[in-house]
Design an enzyme around this catalytic site. Structure first.
Site, PDB file in Angstrom:
ATOM      1  N   ARG A   1       0.872  -1.180   0.000  1.00 25.35           N
ATOM      2  CA  ARG A   1       0.000   0.000   0.000  1.00 25.35           C
ATOM      3  C   ARG A   1       0.905   1.224   0.000  1.00 25.35           C
ATOM      4  O   ARG A   1       1.727   1.394   0.896  1.00 25.35           O
ATOM      5  CB  ARG A   1      -0.896   0.002   1.240  1.00 25.35           C
ATOM      6  CG  ARG A   1      -1.762   1.257   1.445  1.00 25.35           C
ATOM      7  CD  ARG A   1      -2.779   1.414   0.325  1.00 25.35           C
ATOM      8  NE  ARG A   1      -3.872   2.289   0.709  1.00 25.35           N
ATOM      9  CZ  ARG A   1      -3.844   3.621   0.649  1.00 25.35           C
ATOM     10  NH1 ARG A   1      -2.740   4.225   0.252  1.00 25.35           N
ATOM     11  NH2 ARG A   1      -4.892   4.328   0.998  1.00 25.35           N
TER      12      ARG A   1
ATOM     13  N   GLU B   1     -11.262   4.275  -5.074  1.00 24.29           N
ATOM     14  CA  GLU B   1     -11.477   2.834  -5.130  1.00 24.29           C
ATOM     15  C   GLU B   1     -11.827   2.429  -6.561  1.00 24.29           C
ATOM     16  O   GLU B   1     -12.361   3.225  -7.333  1.00 24.29           O
ATOM     17  CB  GLU B   1     -12.622   2.440  -4.191  1.00 24.29           C
ATOM     18  CG  GLU B   1     -12.368   2.774  -2.733  1.00 24.29           C
ATOM     19  CD  GLU B   1     -11.184   2.014  -2.164  1.00 24.29           C
ATOM     20  OE1 GLU B   1     -11.097   0.784  -2.378  1.00 24.29           O
ATOM     21  OE2 GLU B   1     -10.342   2.645  -1.512  1.00 24.29           O
TER      22      GLU B   1
ATOM     23  N   ARG C   1      -1.079  -5.418   4.719  1.00 26.75           N
ATOM     24  CA  ARG C   1      -0.272  -4.935   3.596  1.00 26.75           C
ATOM     25  C   ARG C   1       0.921  -4.137   4.111  1.00 26.75           C
ATOM     26  O   ARG C   1       0.824  -3.443   5.124  1.00 26.75           O
ATOM     27  CB  ARG C   1      -1.103  -4.048   2.675  1.00 26.75           C
ATOM     28  CG  ARG C   1      -2.287  -4.749   2.043  1.00 26.75           C
ATOM     29  CD  ARG C   1      -3.139  -3.785   1.237  1.00 26.75           C
ATOM     30  NE  ARG C   1      -3.704  -2.734   2.074  1.00 26.75           N
ATOM     31  CZ  ARG C   1      -4.593  -1.828   1.652  1.00 26.75           C
ATOM     32  NH1 ARG C   1      -4.995  -1.850   0.395  1.00 26.75           N
ATOM     33  NH2 ARG C   1      -5.050  -0.913   2.472  1.00 26.75           N
TER      34      ARG C   1
END
Length: 219
Positions: free
Chosen positions: A43, A51, A95
């Site tokens: 990330r 998104e 992440r």
């Protein structure tokens, strides 16, 4: 007790050392701010991109799939290229949060400068001026009407989310399958219920509702 404390300090030191190691490899784009590098899901630090399913509206009122467009643009810019990522943290989804460079360019900075992501000021001010310049130039997503990715995530139906207090527009689906949104104060607003399991949802703005395929109630 001293032995336990010593072990804990050693463990923290080893974790910090592991986090400091760079991740080098071919970059694969997942979405606007998430990539895979050398088998690690990363990330990007300090930015927040729309998104993939996030809609927006052009200034002329046309619906536009902004999230998908951003993902494709990031793919065109960076997918398949050699990257080096410096880990900074791990997020709640597991992440690795990292700053990545591609061809000596800071990937996060490029995306903010091109109007493909917002500066995520909640976590970093590194790209604050880059975003301000992109806003002035109406570059990329700044030329559209859209909610911030953070607000969109709050109102996206995932079978669990409650409406944000500022997001009171009701997106209802009638018996014929027509998607209609109701504003506070309209005739059927109070009696309209929201059933997430049927695909109904809450919206923060009329622009968001229209871009998602809902039409306004007639009264």
């Amino acid at each position: 007790m001293l032995r336990i404390c010593s072990w804990f300090v050693l463990a923290l030191g080893l974790a910090g050392a592991a986090l400091a190691d760079s991740i080098d490899g071919t970059l694969r784009v997942v979405d606007g701010d998430t990539v895979d590098v050398a088998g690690v899901r990363v990330r990007l630090h300090g930015i927040d991109a729309p998104e993939r399913d996030q809609p927006c509206t052009t200034l002329s009122g046309q619906n536009w799939a902004c999230g998908d467009w951003v993902t494709r643009r990031v793919h065109d810019l960076f997918d398949g290229r050699a990257a080096r990522c410096t880990p900074l943290d791990v997020d709640r989804y597991g992440r690795t949060v990292a700053r990545c460079t591609v061809g000596q360019r800071d990937m996060g900075q490029v995306l903010v400068q091109e109007g493909l992501a917002y500066a995520y000021r909640k976590y970093s001010m590194a790209y604050d001026l880059d975003e301000k310049a992109a806003v002035i130039a109406d570059r990329g997503i700044h030329g559209f009407i859209m909610d911030s990715p953070a607000r969109y995530r709050l109102t996206r139906i995932e079978g669990r989310s409650a409406p944000d207090p500022d997001c009171r527009i009701k997106g209802n689906i009638n018996a014929d399958g027509v998607r209609i949104y109701h504003l506070p104060g309209q005739a059927f607003y109070e009696r309209t219920g929201i059933r997430p399991e049927k695909g109904e949802r809450w919206f923060c703005s009329e622009a968001q509702a229209r871009a998602s395929g809902w039409r306004p109630a007639r009264r």
